[in-house]
Design an enzyme around this catalytic site. Structure first.
Site, mmCIF file in Angstrom:
data_model
loop_
_atom_site.group_PDB
_atom_site.id
_atom_site.type_symbol
_atom_site.label_atom_id
_atom_site.label_comp_id
_atom_site.label_asym_id
_atom_site.label_seq_id
_atom_site.Cartn_x
_atom_site.Cartn_y
_atom_site.Cartn_z
ATOM 1 N N THR A 7 42.093 48.622 48.437
ATOM 2 C CA THR A 7 43.229 49.211 47.726
ATOM 3 C C THR A 7 44.258 49.714 48.720
ATOM 4 O OG1 THR A 7 43.903 50.833 46.057
ATOM 5 C CG2 THR A 7 42.265 51.569 47.619
ATOM 6 N N LYS A 12 43.611 56.342 44.551
ATOM 7 C CA LYS A 12 42.365 55.641 44.217
ATOM 8 C C LYS A 12 41.345 55.768 45.349
ATOM 9 C CE LYS A 12 43.855 51.473 41.726
ATOM 10 N NZ LYS A 12 43.791 50.004 41.816
ATOM 11 N N ASP A 69 40.949 47.105 39.528
ATOM 12 C CA ASP A 69 42.237 46.885 38.895
ATOM 13 C C ASP A 69 42.236 47.767 37.664
ATOM 14 O OD1 ASP A 69 44.768 45.487 39.199
ATOM 15 O OD2 ASP A 69 44.341 44.696 37.211
ATOM 16 N N TYR A 152 50.300 57.524 35.996
ATOM 17 C CA TYR A 152 50.620 58.064 34.678
ATOM 18 C C TYR A 152 49.913 59.404 34.409
ATOM 19 C CZ TYR A 152 52.400 53.330 34.023
ATOM 20 O OH TYR A 152 53.098 52.150 34.161
#
Ligand code: ITT
Length: 191
Positions: A7, A12, A69, A152
């Site tokens: 990543t 993450k 993902d 988000y």
């Protein structure tokens, strides 16, 4: 055992390192390796994109790799932004651009704006493929609140809570998130 986590998202990477802390698996991020490879995610599903990332990084290092993902699926928007979550408002957009776009698109709908985060986590070592899905149900609110997390998180309130993920602390996110749910399954299958 050492596993490379494919990543470029530092949020993450921090979450997955915390999930594997105190286990026999050591997570090495692309950032730790000084690799800023930009992998084209041309798949149409979370699963496809997760394996595209894992296999692209495996091809470079030939060592065990994991990838995730993930994205946000909003019921009233027919599942959008979905696999396009990272670049929902265009190439080089910011997390804030995406949040404002979602808030704007939801203006014509009444509350609650039911949504869920999805994480599709995969492991690949050149031979074995392991996969797991994690989901976090919740709702989208009309304004951005809080500063923790990424993406988000400032507009998403998990079911059972009154605060957005960005207002909750990192430790709590890592107890309830879609990502902890998917990677804990991978961890159990690997150990
Ligand atoms: P890598 O592909 O390098 O892992 P990325 O950020 O591009 O990083 P994805 O392609 O999986 O990752 O896109 C995920 C997007 O979905 C991410 O950029 C956020 O916009 C959103 N997202 C995923 N998990 C999230 C979370 O825990 N909190 C908030 N937003 C999240």
């Amino acid at each position: 055992m050492k596993i490379i986590f494919a990543t470029q998202n530092k949020g993450k990477a921090a979450e997955v390192k915390a999930i594997f802390a105190n286990s026999s698996i050591v997570i090495i991020s692309l950032y730790d390796l000084g690799n800023n490879i930009d992998i084209e995610e041309h798949g149409t599903t979370f699963r496809e994109n997760a394996f595209i990332k894992a296999k692209a990084v495996y091809d470079i290092y030939r060592e065990p790799v994991m990838a995730d993902d993930s994205g946000l699926s909003i019921e009233q928007l027919d599942g959008r932004p979905g696999v396009y979550s990272a670049r929902y408002s265009g190439e080089n957009c910011t997390y804030e651009d995406n949040n404002l776009k979602v808030i704007d698109e939801l203006k014509e709908f009444s509350e609650p704006h039911t949504a869920k985060f999805i994480s599709y986590a995969v492991y690949y070592d050149g031979k074995n493929e392991i996969e797991a899905i994690g989901e976090l149900p919740g709702k989208i609110i009309k304004e951005q609140r809080g500063t923790n997390g990424f993406g988000y998180d400032p507009i998403f309130i998990p079911d059972g809570y009154e605060k957005t993920i960005s207002e909750l602390d990192f430790k709590l996110k890592n107890e309830i998130s879609h990502r902890v749910r998917s990677f804990n399954q991978l961890k159990n299958k690997l150990i």
